[in-house]
Write a protein that holds these residues in place. Structure first.
Motif, PDB file in Angstrom:
ATOM      1  N   GLY A  80       0.774  -1.226   0.000  1.00 14.52           N
ATOM      2  CA  GLY A  80       0.000   0.000   0.000  1.00 14.52           C
ATOM      3  C   GLY A  80       0.805   1.274   0.000  1.00 14.52           C
ATOM      4  N   ASP A  81       2.130   1.180   0.045  1.00 10.76           N
ATOM      5  CA  ASP A  81       2.976   2.375   0.058  1.00 10.76           C
ATOM      6  C   ASP A  81       2.820   3.192  -1.218  1.00 10.76           C
ATOM      7  OD1 ASP A  81       4.032   1.884   2.527  1.00 10.76           O
ATOM      8  OD2 ASP A  81       6.034   1.333   1.838  1.00 10.76           O
ATOM      9  N   SER A  82       3.048   4.492  -1.090  1.00  9.77           N
ATOM     10  CA  SER A  82       3.126   5.367  -2.259  1.00  9.77           C
ATOM     11  C   SER A  82       4.576   5.409  -2.730  1.00  9.77           C
ATOM     12  CB  SER A  82       2.625   6.767  -1.910  1.00  9.77           C
ATOM     13  OG  SER A  82       3.286   7.279  -0.767  1.00  9.77           O
ATOM     14  N   ALA A 129       2.388  -2.163  -4.037  1.00  8.32           N
ATOM     15  CA  ALA A 129       2.263  -0.821  -3.490  1.00  8.32           C
ATOM     16  C   ALA A 129       0.905  -0.197  -3.778  1.00  8.32           C
ATOM     17  CB  ALA A 129       3.371   0.059  -4.059  1.00  8.32           C
ATOM     18  N   GLY A 130       0.745   1.034  -3.275  1.00 11.96           N
ATOM     19  CA  GLY A 130      -0.398   1.863  -3.609  1.00 11.96           C
ATOM     20  C   GLY A 130      -0.066   2.701  -4.826  1.00 11.96           C
ATOM     21  N   PRO A 131      -0.366   4.002  -4.806  1.00 16.71           N
ATOM     22  CA  PRO A 131      -0.057   4.852  -5.955  1.00 16.71           C
ATOM     23  C   PRO A 131       1.425   4.769  -6.323  1.00 16.71           C
ATOM     24  CG  PRO A 131      -1.394   6.045  -4.365  1.00 16.71           C
ATOM     25  CD  PRO A 131      -0.984   4.765  -3.706  1.00 16.71           C
ATOM     26  N   THR A 132       1.714   4.428  -7.576  1.00 13.67           N
ATOM     27  CA  THR A 132       3.085   4.245  -8.037  1.00 13.67           C
ATOM     28  C   THR A 132       3.297   5.090  -9.292  1.00 13.67           C
ATOM     29  OG1 THR A 132       3.124   1.977  -7.163  1.00 13.67           O
ATOM     30  CG2 THR A 132       4.807   2.561  -8.779  1.00 13.67           C
ATOM     31  N   THR A 171      -3.277   1.494 -10.193  1.00 20.90           N
ATOM     32  CA  THR A 171      -2.528   2.403  -9.316  1.00 20.90           C
ATOM     33  C   THR A 171      -1.163   2.773  -9.894  1.00 20.90           C
ATOM     34  OG1 THR A 171      -1.588   0.541  -8.063  1.00 20.90           O
ATOM     35  CG2 THR A 171      -3.645   1.500  -7.246  1.00 20.90           C
TER      36      THR A 171
END
Length: 211
Positions: free
Chosen positions: A61-63, A82-85, A107
């Protein structure tokens, strides 16, 4: 974390023993096992960094800002986890391949930009990101990391693959690594590092945090 691996990354047996894997649509002809697909460290500096046991700080879930996304081999695995990549790539041909990868990953956001000029994408990329992954084949790799530090959260992580031959093809790689690390330390605290042989010759993986 599971068995020292980032959240969302596992070891699966694809017929020749346990190997790194993420869940997602296959991208580059990699072996699959149901929804899992193999993450080949010989084709991915970040995969090799994880195989070397470095604590990347990458978590589910990390950006993420990924510099040097090329045709999407590694960043596709990052986006599985991850999250937004945000995937920055300079070469139009590679960026076209990257667009295909993004179709199945909602994402993953491709940016046809030059990682040496973060001001050209600062209006698109959010700040306070969790992780900056850098894999660029250019001189001035430390400067790229320093200039892009603006996007990282204070507790974020830089995961950098230093390519000695991109800096100076004639110099001893250890000398190149020392010079790049010295410049990095202007902005980052180096937390860990490791040579990436046997996966990638004359490469040094570095994990750092902003000062």
């Amino acid at each position: 974390m599971s068995d020292g691996l980032p959240e969302g990354v596992a070891r699966r047996d694809f017929g020749d023993g346990p190997a790194l894997a993420t869940r997602g649509e296959p991208v580059y002809g990699e072996p699959t096992d149901g929804e899992w697909r193999r993450w080949d460290p010989h084709r991915s500096k970040l995969g090799a960094t994880i195989e070397k046991g470095l604590e990347t700080g990458l978590s589910g879930g990390d950006s993420v800002l990924y510099l040097g996304a090329a045709n999407g081999t590694t960043v596709s695995h990052v986006a599985d986890v991850a999250g937004p990549t945000y995937a920055v790539e300079f070469a139009p041909r590679s960026a076209r391949d990257l667009l295909d990868v993004c179709e199945s990953r909602g994402t993953l956001f491709p940016l046809l930009k030059d990682a040496r000029k973060p001001e050209t994408y600062a209006h698109v990329v959010e700040t306070d990101l969790d992780c900056l992954v850098q894999d660029v084949a250019t001189r001035g790799q430390a400067r790229v990391a320093v200039e892009n530090a603006r996007f990282l959260a204070p507790e974020g992580r830089l995961v950098l693959a230093i390519k000695a031959r991109s800096e100076d093809v004639t110099a001893d790689p250890e000398d190149v690594f020392a010079d790049v690390l010295d410049e990095l330390r202007e902005t980052y605290e180096v937390l860990d590092r490791a040579r990436l042989e046997p996966y990638h010759d004359d490469h040094l993986a570095v994990v750092a945090s902003p000062r």
